[in-house]
Design an enzyme around this catalytic site. Structure first.
Site, PDB file in Angstrom:
ATOM      1  N   GLN A  29      42.411  34.832  37.898  1.00  0.00           N
ATOM      2  CA  GLN A  29      42.419  35.862  38.933  1.00  0.00           C
ATOM      3  C   GLN A  29      41.076  36.581  38.823  1.00  0.00           C
ATOM      4  OE1 GLN A  29      46.937  37.258  39.395  1.00  0.00           O
ATOM      5  NE2 GLN A  29      46.090  37.776  37.418  1.00  0.00           N
ATOM      6  N   SER A  30      40.118  36.116  39.618  1.00  0.00           N
ATOM      7  CA  SER A  30      38.735  36.520  39.385  1.00  0.00           C
ATOM      8  C   SER A  30      38.408  37.896  39.912  1.00  0.00           C
ATOM      9  CB  SER A  30      37.785  35.493  40.020  1.00  0.00           C
ATOM     10  OG  SER A  30      37.967  34.244  39.412  1.00  0.00           O
ATOM     11  N   THR A  31      39.122  38.396  40.904  1.00  0.00           N
ATOM     12  CA  THR A  31      38.782  39.676  41.518  1.00  0.00           C
ATOM     13  C   THR A  31      40.046  40.497  41.710  1.00  0.00           C
ATOM     14  OG1 THR A  31      39.019  38.809  43.756  1.00  0.00           O
ATOM     15  CG2 THR A  31      36.830  38.659  42.748  1.00  0.00           C
TER      16      THR A  31
END
Length: 730
Positions: A29-31
């Protein structure tokens, strides 16, 4: 028939000591937007947690690691989540690593195989919906390697499809790219000028200033000196899209002048990312500019334009020409030399450089020299000459060329000054209008608040007072600006401009005219000056290429160091001998040579008595006094010479040979006659030796003396000192 799920076929891989360690669930979940807008990741995380519990792990022993809740970027250094996972495995804290699929555990083969190695060493297991794998077993390791290769290929294909779609959209001019200063985007995606008039006015001012001042530093200094700020639209954060006023910077001005968008051109792919230049924690670093021919998309006429395409190309050429290298003229710098960057050697075609040397009075004098062969290859100077004579010659032609257009130049100067003042006044009025709006807005907010809510009213009152103070300060600054620079030129100022235009030489020589102003004017009118010294003489051919292609050819006279360099030296020598043979003394010969138009070297105006005497000595002319002295002196012996005769035979100045006598380098005796004449003993071998000494290069004596000193210090001769038979050298 009932088929068991892969999770049920554990086959004894999960041992009790695995359950004593952590079960790590690795999700990507990069952002923060992915966490809020993509609920599937949360559901996947819950499902993986339940599977870990089904395998025998207590809920308290299940750890969830997010890859990165910052900027998503490839590379282990930029992914704190993956870095933490590797650390936990390496410390033997992890017994099981779970993921939705193997491609979600790593983004490249290097990271994937690094994780496999650590898991095999630490005894940790890997699991996905297809089953559980032990990297320490050969079959599982081979299967994991194959899965990683397939996943990496799959990711590559996905990225390639996304890139092709992005590129196709850019080729249609529809891909939304970050907009430079002065542009805005409507909700439907159309790019327009920034709706704020002051933002547009500042952008146009920057381009107008560069046309006038020609350098980025000069534009920046003008903006700073006049308090001009640049309007920037905030691109991220809670104030995204709001207008913020920032102080101008060099990189901002440079980007405006270089960006093709201001000419209405849509471009894409002007830069590429070099992973070797990326810095950890700075996702936008590592960009390298591509050459113009390697840009991916170039679509003219797509965006509204502040300037024309031709004007943009001229700006790029000017910026490139301002760079300090041998192929460009460079930026205008200080110094008295008028033509740096414009002078070319007409012998080899190379650009000549200026070198300053200090004169007798301490002032710096420019010298133009062609030193490319000397600098690059250790050769000799191609040619050099005094800069003052060249500058005077070019200045006379420049002022003569400008004289017919003096009145037109004065009118254009007045009009330009009028436009610049009106432009600056308009920006100031826009700033005042913006300040008035801020005051009015603060007043309305204060009046709309309920008087009983003192917590809010006090803050709104403070904001209103602050806006009023800023408006008052800005008004005072504007009054000072208009007092120093009125909006319109007065009649006296216009008359002064006309009067100055009628006397261009006075303006050129005025103390208030800076050297940089003169150089800038020369560069507007002259493109190139080719010089060639004729032989080693004082004559120099000049070819001036004016702006527009017209050429002027002429010849100037430069100062030289020696008489024999003068082109008319044979005629001068013959005339001086003739006058000396006729019995004229040196003062009378000097007057006659000056009257006949002969001039000495070093740009002196007239011959003097001492100069004529030196000339006659160098020519070997014997004066009547010396002739009578020789007649009364005893006859010379074998191999004996008079000083003047030997100097003439060797071809050297008489004073130099006299210096050798004082240094003891030649054998000589002095007569007791009233003139104290010198007689030198020199047989043919001695004359040959003196000729060799005379032919040696300047400075050879000092170098040889140092070498001899080193030799006698290291290997002394038999007497312990330098031998007296060492041959003197010059």
């Amino acid at each position: 028939m009932t088929v068991a799920a892969p999770w049920a076929r554990v086959e004894g891989k999960v041992r009790p000591w695995h359950r004593d360690r952590l079960a790590v669930i690795y999700v990507r979940q990069s952002t923060p937007q992915q966490v809020l807008g993509h609920a599937e990741s949360t559901r996947l995380q819950y499902g993986l947690t339940q599977r870990a519990v089904d395998l025998g792990w207590a809920p308290s022993r299940v750890l969830v690691i997010d890859e990165d809740l910052g900027h998503s970027a490839s590379g282990l250094q930029d992914r704190p989540g993956f870095r933490r996972l590797v650390a936990e495995v390496g410390l033997d804290h992890v017994g099981l690593v779970l993921g939705s699929e193997m491609s979600r555990l790593a983004r490249c083969g290097r990271e994937w195989h690094q994780l496999l190695e650590l898991c095999a060493l630490a005894g940790a297991l890997l699991a996905d919906p297809d089953g559980i794998y032990d990297p320490a077993e050969y079959n599982d390791r081979m299967l994991l390697g194959l899965k990683g290769t397939i996943s990496e290929a799959e990711l590559h294909l996905i990225k390639q499809r996304m890139w092709n779609g992005r590129l196709n959209k850019a080729r249609r001019g529809e891909l939304a790219v970050p907009l430079p200063v002065g542009y805005g985007r409507l909700p439907d995606g159309e790019v327009v000028f920034d709706p704020d008039e002051q933002v547009q006015a500042v952008v146009r001012l920057v381009f107008d200033l560069f046309d006038e001042l020609a350098t980025i530093n000069a534009v920046l200094r003008f903006l700073v000196d006049h308090g001009i700020q640049m309007g920037i639209r905030v691109r991220e954060g809670p104030e995204r899209g709001e207008l913020a006023w920032r102080r101008p910077s060099r990189i901002a001005v440079q980007n405006m002048l270089r960006h093709p968008a201001y000419a209405g051109v849509y471009v894409y792919g002007r830069s590429r990312t070099d992973p070797r230049r990326r810095q950890a924690g700075r996702p936008f670093t590592g960009r390298v500019r591509r050459p113009r021919e390697d840009w991916l998309v170039y679509l003219p006429g797509v965006w509204p334009a502040y300037i024309s395409t031709e004007r943009h190309e001229r700006n790029l050429e000017r910026i490139e020409a301002n760079r300090a290298h041998a192929q460009s003229m460079g930026v205008v710098r200080g110094g008295s030399a008028l033509l740096p960057g414009l002078i070319f050697c007409d012998r080899c075609g190379k650009r000549m450089v200026v070198r300053y040397q200090r004169g007798p009075g301490g002032e710096l004098r420019g010298v133009y020299e062609c030193s490319r062969a000397k600098t690059d290859y250790g050769g000799a100077l191609c040619q050099q000459l005094s800069g003052a004579c060249v500058d005077r010659y070019v200045t006379s032609l420049l002022l003569a060329a400008m004289a017919p257009a003096a009145l037109e130049v004065s009118l254009q100067a007045a009009e330009q000054a009028q436009q610049r003042r009106a432009q600056m006044d308009g920006i100031w009025r826009q700033r005042l209008e913006r300040a008035d709006y801020a005051v009015d807005r603060a007043r309305r907010q204060y009046q709309l608040a309920e008087p009983e809510n003192r917590l809010v009213v006090r803050e709104l009152e403070k904001n209103w007072e602050h806006a009023l103070a800023e408006r008052q300060q800005l008004s005072e600054e504007y009054d000072r600006f208009t007092a120093a620079r009125p909006r319109t030129l007065t009649a006296a100022e216009r008359e002064q401009i006309r009067a100055l235009a009628s006397d261009l030489p006075a303006i050129w020589r005025a103390p208030t005219t800076m050297d940089t102003d003169r150089k800038q004017l020369v560069r507007h009118l002259i493109e190139k000056v080719d010089l060639a010294v004729i032989g080693d003489s004082e004559r120099v051919t000049v070819r001036i290429t004016w702006a527009g292609g017209h050429r002027t050819t002429g010849e100037l006279v430069r100062p030289v160091a020696r008489l024999d360099q003068l082109s008319y030296f044979p005629r001068l020598a013959a005339r001086a001998r003739e006058l000396a043979d006729d019995g004229h003394p040196a003062p009378q010969i000097a007057k006659m040579l000056n009257a006949e138009g002969f001039r000495p070297p070093k740009r002196r105006e007239r011959f003097g008595t001492e100069g004529v005497r030196k000339l006659l000595q160098d020519l070997g002319c014997v004066s009547h006094q010396e002739q009578s002295s020789r007649r009364s002196a005893p006859a010379l012996g074998e191999h004996e010479w008079w000083l003047t005769d030997l100097a003439r035979a060797i071809g050297m100045p008489r004073v130099t040979l006299f210096g050798w006598i004082t240094r003891g380098w030649v054998t000589a005796r002095q007569l007791s006659n009233p003139r104290r004449s010198w007689v030198i003993h020199a047989d043919p071998a001695e004359v040959e030796r003196l000729c060799r000494l005379h032919r040696q290069s300047r400075g050879h004596q000092s170098r040889q003396a140092w070498l001899d000193h080193q030799q006698t210090t290291i290997i002394p001769n038999r007497k312990g000192t330098r031998g007296d038979d060492v041959e003197p050298r010059l």
